[in-house]
Design a protein around this motif. Sequence first.
Motif, mmCIF file in Angstrom:
data_model
loop_
_atom_site.group_PDB
_atom_site.id
_atom_site.type_symbol
_atom_site.label_atom_id
_atom_site.label_comp_id
_atom_site.label_asym_id
_atom_site.label_seq_id
_atom_site.Cartn_x
_atom_site.Cartn_y
_atom_site.Cartn_z
ATOM 1 N N THR A 1 0.945 -1.137 0.152
ATOM 2 C CA THR A 1 -0.160 0.012 -0.033
ATOM 3 C C THR A 1 0.873 1.264 -0.054
ATOM 4 O OG1 THR A 1 -2.048 1.177 1.210
ATOM 5 C CG2 THR A 1 -0.239 0.249 2.562
ATOM 6 N N ASN A 2 0.197 2.440 -0.765
ATOM 7 C CA ASN A 2 1.053 3.728 -0.620
ATOM 8 C C ASN A 2 -0.026 4.702 0.401
ATOM 9 O OD1 ASN A 2 -1.234 4.224 -1.926
ATOM 10 N ND2 ASN A 2 0.007 4.706 -4.112
ATOM 11 N N LYS A 3 -0.872 4.112 1.153
ATOM 12 C CA LYS A 3 -1.484 5.139 2.131
ATOM 13 C C LYS A 3 -0.743 5.203 3.478
ATOM 14 C CE LYS A 3 -5.623 4.598 -0.176
ATOM 15 N NZ LYS A 3 -6.225 5.653 -0.833
ATOM 16 N N ASP A 4 -1.072 6.463 4.014
ATOM 17 C CA ASP A 4 -0.344 6.726 5.198
ATOM 18 C C ASP A 4 -0.595 6.128 6.142
ATOM 19 O OD1 ASP A 4 0.373 8.940 3.744
ATOM 20 O OD2 ASP A 4 -1.030 10.365 4.257
ATOM 21 N N ILE A 5 -1.914 5.606 6.274
ATOM 22 C CA ILE A 5 -2.223 4.688 7.429
ATOM 23 C C ILE A 5 -2.924 3.488 7.154
ATOM 24 C CG2 ILE A 5 -3.890 4.837 9.433
ATOM 25 C CD1 ILE A 5 -3.677 7.862 9.327
ATOM 26 N N ILE A 6 -2.304 2.410 7.964
ATOM 27 C CA ILE A 6 -3.195 1.126 7.602
ATOM 28 C C ILE A 6 -3.880 0.672 8.983
ATOM 29 C CG2 ILE A 6 -2.688 -1.528 7.188
ATOM 30 C CD1 ILE A 6 -0.110 -0.604 5.865
ATOM 31 N N VAL A 7 -5.392 0.451 8.753
ATOM 32 C CA VAL A 7 -5.932 0.343 9.969
ATOM 33 C C VAL A 7 -6.308 -1.370 9.705
ATOM 34 C CG1 VAL A 7 -8.148 0.327 11.319
ATOM 35 C CG2 VAL A 7 -7.317 2.313 10.040
ATOM 36 N N PHE A 8 -5.724 -1.926 10.863
ATOM 37 C CA PHE A 8 -5.739 -3.601 10.765
ATOM 38 C C PHE A 8 -7.019 -4.134 11.528
ATOM 39 C CE2 PHE A 8 -3.049 -6.859 8.905
ATOM 40 C CZ PHE A 8 -3.640 -7.871 8.711
ATOM 41 N N CYS A 9 -8.176 -4.503 10.773
ATOM 42 C CA CYS A 9 -9.336 -5.130 11.459
ATOM 43 C C CYS A 9 -8.896 -6.831 11.545
ATOM 44 C CB CYS A 9 -10.586 -4.981 10.842
ATOM 45 S SG CYS A 9 -10.808 -3.362 10.916
ATOM 46 N N GLY A 10 -8.013 -7.153 12.719
ATOM 47 C CA GLY A 10 -7.699 -8.561 12.599
ATOM 48 C C GLY A 10 -7.098 -8.404 14.235
ATOM 49 N N VAL A 11 -6.029 -9.414 14.258
ATOM 50 C CA VAL A 11 -5.495 -9.413 15.886
ATOM 51 C C VAL A 11 -4.107 -8.853 15.726
ATOM 52 C CG1 VAL A 11 -7.043 -11.239 16.550
ATOM 53 C CG2 VAL A 11 -5.038 -11.710 15.552
ATOM 54 N N ARG A 12 -3.532 -8.597 16.902
ATOM 55 C CA ARG A 12 -2.180 -8.067 17.025
ATOM 56 C C ARG A 12 -1.154 -8.561 15.938
ATOM 57 N NH1 ARG A 12 0.132 -4.362 20.757
ATOM 58 N NH2 ARG A 12 2.420 -4.272 20.222
ATOM 59 N N PHE A 13 -0.973 -9.918 16.018
ATOM 60 C CA PHE A 13 0.241 -10.393 15.291
ATOM 61 C C PHE A 13 0.089 -9.953 13.759
ATOM 62 C CE2 PHE A 13 -2.646 -14.529 14.930
ATOM 63 C CZ PHE A 13 -2.473 -14.559 13.728
ATOM 64 N N MET A 14 -1.132 -10.033 13.341
ATOM 65 C CA MET A 14 -1.376 -9.473 12.034
ATOM 66 C C MET A 14 -0.870 -7.967 11.858
ATOM 67 S SD MET A 14 -4.948 -11.238 11.261
ATOM 68 C CE MET A 14 -5.159 -13.051 11.419
ATOM 69 N N ALA A 15 -1.134 -7.305 12.717
ATOM 70 C CA ALA A 15 -0.980 -5.881 12.640
ATOM 71 C C ALA A 15 0.659 -5.584 12.703
ATOM 72 C CB ALA A 15 -1.680 -4.908 13.697
ATOM 73 N N GLU A 16 1.261 -6.361 13.406
ATOM 74 C CA GLU A 16 2.542 -6.270 13.551
ATOM 75 C C GLU A 16 3.216 -6.957 12.400
ATOM 76 O OE1 GLU A 16 3.725 -7.269 18.307
ATOM 77 O OE2 GLU A 16 4.170 -8.795 16.854
ATOM 78 N N THR A 17 2.631 -7.933 11.544
ATOM 79 C CA THR A 17 3.462 -8.469 10.408
ATOM 80 C C THR A 17 3.173 -7.248 9.356
ATOM 81 O OG1 THR A 17 2.499 -10.478 10.927
ATOM 82 C CG2 THR A 17 3.157 -10.218 8.575
#
Length: 352
Positions: free
Chosen positions: A83-99
């Motif tokens: 992605t080239n967006k400034d912000i990624i909102v991860f609707c999932g669990v923490r390890f996914m957002a960490e990845t």
Amino acid sequence: MIPALADETSASKLYLKLQDMLGDVVPAFELRLKSELAAKINLLKVQKNAVILGHNYMEPALFHSIPDYIGDSLDLARRAAATNKDIIVFCGVRFMAETAKILNPKRTILLPSLKAGCSLAASITASDVRGLKKKFPGVPVVTYVNTYADVKAESDICCTSSNAAAVVESLNSNTVIFLPDEYLAKNVARETGRHIIFPTKDPRNGSASDLDYQMIGWQGRCEVHEKFSLEDIADIRRQFPDVVILAHPECSPEVVDASDYSGSTNAMIKYVEQTHAPRYLLLTECSMGDNIAAANPEKEMLRLCSVRCPHMNQITLEDTLASLKENQHIIDIPEDIRSRAARAVERMIAIG
Ligand code: SF4
């Protein structure tokens, strides 16, 4: 996969479309409320130049209304990297957002709830992995993506449920350490014809000189998939002899054996789309069953649905709106850990 409603900012249009898709599973008053929240989120994400990634296990109204991309953890990791967006909102669990952060360190990654953990990721620490490496020197370490960044950083390569056997075989090593999911490890050991041991279960097992094994496992379990049993399968087959049963490989090997098909969340979705059984039963997280049913209205999906992941369930439309408004909760990983974890994740992505 790209959902159809991600750009819709009119609450009334969202309501009509969600009602059409989910009217059978979500009450109308709830859909009306959720449509209003989703419309606000879809407007705000454009204003803030954000992208929303939604895991297959999100609750149906969220899943079908706000994510720009939906999929399993590997799909979403790839989307996060690109992605080239400034912000990624991860609707999932923490390890996914960490990845997502591991693969795209320059972007702001937001997780709507800090309570969205995972029983598998919590089952092992970086120090546990260092202990195993000391005990089995030189043996390559494969870790499931359902782990935190510091555990990935201790690994040679990561895997998902869809590529675990290919990753193990790619190492060309007689012996591998495979962490932390006990059932996935047993299923992969069977698929690749390896004998597996669990040194933490039986301390007599697993000295470095004991060569009667080719895989070394850990005792982590997914608290959702471990609940499915042979009795569940027998009950359903008694009532519906023509049912086709699909099991996630985080289920026990006995349950996988008694099912008709086993595969990752994406593989199960494809299987349902590409086959024509009289009815299906999915032994996996129950929101995913609802989401597949909504996407395939002409197919009959049986529900065995007492099994909702309590971690995925933490992610709500309310928290996602707050996350975008307040820029919370930002995922940060120390650079030393991130760069080592990135090597393991990128090595996995190269395998496919
Ligand atoms: S479904 Fe299982 S593996 Fe997935 S987040 Fe929940 S506890 Fe973790």
